[in-house]
Design a protein around this motif. Structure first.
Motif, PDB file in Angstrom:
ATOM      1  N   UNK A 103     -34.777-109.587  91.581  1.00  0.00           N
ATOM      2  CA  UNK A 103     -33.320-109.538  91.548  1.00  0.00           C
ATOM      3  C   UNK A 103     -32.669-110.747  92.194  1.00  0.00           C
ATOM      4  N   UNK A 104     -33.449-111.449  93.013  1.00  0.00           N
ATOM      5  CA  UNK A 104     -32.920-112.616  93.736  1.00  0.00           C
ATOM      6  C   UNK A 104     -33.271-113.937  93.064  1.00  0.00           C
ATOM      7  N   UNK A 105     -34.314-113.929  92.227  1.00  0.00           N
ATOM      8  CA  UNK A 105     -34.779-115.164  91.582  1.00  0.00           C
ATOM      9  C   UNK A 105     -34.875-114.902  90.086  1.00  0.00           C
ATOM     10  N   UNK A 106     -33.828-115.252  89.338  1.00  0.00           N
ATOM     11  CA  UNK A 106     -33.776-114.869  87.919  1.00  0.00           C
ATOM     12  C   UNK A 106     -34.831-115.542  87.055  1.00  0.00           C
ATOM     13  N   UNK A 107     -35.465-116.598  87.550  1.00  0.00           N
ATOM     14  CA  UNK A 107     -36.518-117.262  86.771  1.00  0.00           C
ATOM     15  C   UNK A 107     -37.765-116.390  86.616  1.00  0.00           C
ATOM     16  N   UNK A 131     -40.174-122.580  95.662  1.00  0.00           N
ATOM     17  CA  UNK A 131     -39.366-123.238  96.685  1.00  0.00           C
ATOM     18  C   UNK A 131     -38.052-122.504  96.972  1.00  0.00           C
ATOM     19  N   UNK A 132     -37.835-121.360  96.368  1.00  0.00           N
ATOM     20  CA  UNK A 132     -36.571-120.632  96.540  1.00  0.00           C
ATOM     21  C   UNK A 132     -36.456-120.103  97.981  1.00  0.00           C
ATOM     22  N   UNK A 133     -35.275-120.249  98.596  1.00  0.00           N
ATOM     23  CA  UNK A 133     -35.117-119.763  99.975  1.00  0.00           C
ATOM     24  C   UNK A 133     -35.489-118.287 100.153  1.00  0.00           C
ATOM     25  N   UNK A 143     -38.319-117.396 102.821  1.00  0.00           N
ATOM     26  CA  UNK A 143     -37.990-116.504 103.955  1.00  0.00           C
ATOM     27  C   UNK A 143     -38.888-115.279 103.962  1.00  0.00           C
ATOM     28  N   UNK A 144     -39.208-114.763 102.774  1.00  0.00           N
ATOM     29  CA  UNK A 144     -40.119-113.612 102.691  1.00  0.00           C
ATOM     30  C   UNK A 144     -41.497-113.988 103.238  1.00  0.00           C
ATOM     31  N   UNK A 145     -41.979-115.167 102.853  1.00  0.00           N
ATOM     32  CA  UNK A 145     -43.297-115.602 103.328  1.00  0.00           C
ATOM     33  C   UNK A 145     -43.304-115.707 104.849  1.00  0.00           C
ATOM     34  N   UNK A 146     -42.299-116.402 105.379  1.00  0.00           N
ATOM     35  CA  UNK A 146     -42.262-116.622 106.833  1.00  0.00           C
ATOM     36  C   UNK A 146     -42.071-115.322 107.605  1.00  0.00           C
ATOM     37  N   UNK A 147     -41.252-114.427 107.051  1.00  0.00           N
ATOM     38  CA  UNK A 147     -40.890-113.221 107.790  1.00  0.00           C
ATOM     39  C   UNK A 147     -41.864-112.073 107.628  1.00  0.00           C
TER      40      UNK A 147
END
Lengths: 97, 97
Positions: free
Chosen positions: B31-35, B71-73, B77-81
């Motif tokens: 839902x956050x990354x339409x690609x 590279x999408x924020x 952020x999901x990876x880091x968090x």
């Protein structure tokens, strides 16, 4: 549905001919094992460093059908004849979706 | 199409709560990354010994769309968090199909 994912790395002495022979054999598996619902595979695209060398993703209706594939003679013979001779390492997961 | 496959193992101290939080976040990414064209993931089903612990398979129309995702924020952020804090090891492949 259950998805079987396996990522492989090849030994240093694996040849392009051996890799091409494996891909040709993999392409035959859906015709030999009717339980396969989707079968996608290919060499790593070279976009990111540190990747494994080859990926295979196979979908099945349920765990029983995956086990038919896992233990099918056509699959076992492919592994012994075309993967084991050039295999360095293997990572796998089966997950439901 | 290009398929991105990643298999992960968790550290020994990873908790069920952390794993559940990751799954909930992953479910939000399409839902956050339409690609993203297809996004399937889940914990290993426990059928085979020696497997990795979690798998993610994402499909894109082409390499450029995969790179948008990579590279999408929202993804970084999901990876880091949610992944890095419980990650032991990672195997990945991108292949075209």
């Amino acid at each position: 549905m259950i998805r079987h994912v396996v990522l492989l790395t090849w030994s240093e002495d694996a040849t392009d001919k051996q890799k091409a022979a494996l891909a040709a054999e993999l392409a035959e598996l859906p015709g030999r094992i009717p339980e396969i619902r989707s079968y996608k595979f290919g060499p790593d695209a070279g976009i990111n460093p540190g990747n494994h060398h080859f990926g295979i993703v196979a979908d099945f209706d349920n765990e029983a059908d995956y086990l038919v594939y896992r233990d099918h003679p056509a699959h076992r013979e492919l592994i012994l004849g075309f993967i084991t001779p050039i295999l360095e390492s293997r990572a796998a997961v089966q997950f439901t979706f």
